[in-house]
Structures are given as C-alpha cells and as structure tokens.
Design a protein around this motif. Sequence first.
Motif, short mmCIF file in Angstrom:
data_model
loop_
_atom_site.label_atom_id
_atom_site.label_comp_id
_atom_site.label_asym_id
_atom_site.label_seq_id
_atom_site.Cartn_x
_atom_site.Cartn_y
_atom_site.Cartn_z
N UNK A 158 0.80 -1.22 0.00
CA UNK A 158 0.00 0.00 0.00
C UNK A 158 0.83 1.27 0.00
N UNK A 159 1.95 1.27 0.72
CA UNK A 159 2.72 2.50 0.86
C UNK A 159 3.48 2.89 -0.39
N UNK A 160 3.51 2.03 -1.38
CA UNK A 160 4.18 2.37 -2.63
C UNK A 160 3.23 3.04 -3.62
N UNK A 161 1.96 3.24 -3.20
CA UNK A 161 0.96 3.83 -4.09
C UNK A 161 0.77 5.31 -3.78
N UNK A 162 0.45 6.12 -4.81
CA UNK A 162 0.16 7.53 -4.55
C UNK A 162 -1.15 7.69 -3.80
N UNK A 163 -1.25 8.73 -2.99
CA UNK A 163 -2.46 8.98 -2.22
C UNK A 163 -3.55 9.51 -3.15
N UNK A 164 -4.72 8.88 -3.09
CA UNK A 164 -5.85 9.36 -3.87
C UNK A 164 -6.66 10.35 -3.02
N UNK A 165 -7.08 11.45 -3.65
CA UNK A 165 -7.80 12.50 -2.92
C UNK A 165 -9.06 11.95 -2.27
N UNK A 166 -9.77 11.09 -2.98
CA UNK A 166 -11.00 10.52 -2.44
C UNK A 166 -10.71 9.67 -1.21
N UNK A 167 -9.61 8.93 -1.23
CA UNK A 167 -9.25 8.11 -0.07
C UNK A 167 -8.95 8.98 1.14
N UNK A 168 -8.20 10.06 0.93
CA UNK A 168 -7.86 10.97 2.02
C UNK A 168 -9.12 11.59 2.61
N UNK A 169 -10.08 11.94 1.75
CA UNK A 169 -11.33 12.54 2.23
C UNK A 169 -12.10 11.56 3.11
N UNK A 170 -12.14 10.29 2.70
CA UNK A 170 -12.87 9.29 3.48
C UNK A 170 -12.22 9.09 4.85
N UNK A 171 -10.89 9.00 4.87
CA UNK A 171 -10.19 8.80 6.14
C UNK A 171 -10.38 10.00 7.06
N UNK A 172 -10.36 11.20 6.49
CA UNK A 172 -10.55 12.42 7.29
C UNK A 172 -11.93 12.47 7.93
N UNK A 173 -12.90 11.76 7.35
CA UNK A 173 -14.27 11.78 7.87
C UNK A 173 -14.46 10.88 9.09
N UNK A 174 -13.46 10.08 9.42
CA UNK A 174 -13.56 9.19 10.58
C UNK A 174 -13.50 9.99 11.87
N UNK A 226 -5.51 -0.95 3.84
CA UNK A 226 -4.81 -0.40 2.67
C UNK A 226 -5.01 1.11 2.60
N UNK A 227 -6.24 1.56 2.83
CA UNK A 227 -6.51 3.00 2.82
C UNK A 227 -5.75 3.72 3.93
N UNK A 228 -5.64 3.07 5.08
CA UNK A 228 -4.93 3.68 6.20
C UNK A 228 -3.46 3.91 5.86
N UNK A 229 -2.86 2.96 5.17
CA UNK A 229 -1.46 3.10 4.78
C UNK A 229 -1.30 4.05 3.60
N UNK A 230 -2.19 3.95 2.62
CA UNK A 230 -2.11 4.80 1.44
C UNK A 230 -2.15 6.29 1.82
N UNK A 231 -2.99 6.61 2.79
CA UNK A 231 -3.18 8.02 3.16
C UNK A 231 -2.21 8.50 4.22
#
Length: 241
Positions: A158-174, A226-231
């Motif tokens: 997961x950490x080798x992938x670029x952060x997607x804006x939509x993923x960051x928005x979802x994590x921020x909503x937690x 995966x989202x937690x690591x990506x973001x």
Amino acid sequence: MSSAHTAGTANGAPAGPDTAPDALLNVLIADDEELTRTGLRALLSAKPDLEVVGEAADGAEVLPLVVRLRPDVVLMDVRMPRLDGIEATRRLRSELSDPPKIIVITTFENDEYVYDALQAGASGFVLKRAPARQIAQAIRLVATSDSVLFPEAVRRLATSRPVRRESARKVDALTHRETDILRRMAKGLTNQEISTELIVSVETVKTHVGNVLAKLGAQNRTQAVILAYETGLVGLGASGP
C-alpha cells in the motif's frame, strides 16, 4: 460455510504451532497450473481440519464451482489465461450474498496483480513457495478470525501507491475513536485484542469496525487497512503491536 475460531499471532501473521480449529474448513483451489493445484491439494489434504472440495483451472470456473461446492476459502491464483483472479474475485464479491473468503496465491509478493486483487475484495495473500504450515494457518486465519492476514506485507504493497484524494477525504471523515480502531486494525489486532487495549466491549468494537468499513467504502478489513497506509494515517513502522 463452516464456523470456528482460531487466532493468529499478535500482528496477524499465521505463525507458531500448526494448530487446527475444531471445525472442518472446505477449500477450493483455483490455478491454471495443474502441478500447482496437485501440490496444494497434497499439502492441504494432510491437514485434518482442511478439505479440498474442488479445483478450478481458470477464473471463469470459480463462480459456478463456489455456488455448487460452497467452500469456506478460495485459494486464488491472480494470473490465469481466460479470466484472471482479480475479475474472478470481483464476481464472487458482487454476485454472491455470502461469498467465501479469498486468499491470493502468488509467486511474487510485490506483484501489482496482488494489490488489485486485494482491492477487489481478497482477504490477503500467500506466496506459492510458503511452507505448508503457513498456507494452512493463513486459511484458518481468514476463515475464522477477524484480524488482517500479513499486515506487514499489506503495508509494503500500500505505501508504494500515490495517495488518492477521495481516499484521504474518506479517512478524514472518521471520528477520533474510529481512527483509533483503524490504526489497531492495521496492526493486525482482532476485535477482542482491540477491546482489551481500549477497555471497551467487543460489541462496541464491532460497531466501530462496521462504521469504519462503511465510511471508507471498504468490503473488508484488508481494504480499510490499505486505505490507512495509502493516506499515511498509519506510519511505515506501524505494523505489529
């Protein structure tokens, strides 16, 4: 589907003694190489709690076999000629109300196909060259536990992938509590272990986990991690308690 309970190590990786739960777990093997299927069947058939109920030589054969045989776990090769394991995983997740758990079997740990299969809904992956004990424990873990399989390997993918804006928005909503829960999920902790750390009931943890998955649009814990690591919510050294 069978029902049983077993636990992996604290970081979610199947290790330690080759212990078996009481319930029999049914396994379907999907791989286009006959030699691989034969080898896996021989290895798993030696385990008293695992039964290989069928084999598929291509991803297109998986869905009808799963409907007929009702396995608890599918060992899915990602690279198959007509229909690959990624699309076969998507079909199982989208067309069945109660799909089996899916473990990707692969030759290379950093295979891009593995990452795509996890995004499609697979619960984890194991290497084809892994010892029989490790493969068997991986099957038991995804079938009977609520922890993430091999969180360290998921982190590396997961950490080798670029952060997607939509993923960051979802994590921020937690919420703060949901973020705490997600961080512990990324460590491979079970609901019971999380409840002990946070001094709350297991039912409360289950509710929070459900909320986390819903907010992130994740089908399972692996996708959420995966989202937690990506973001960057969970740092590079966060795997393992």
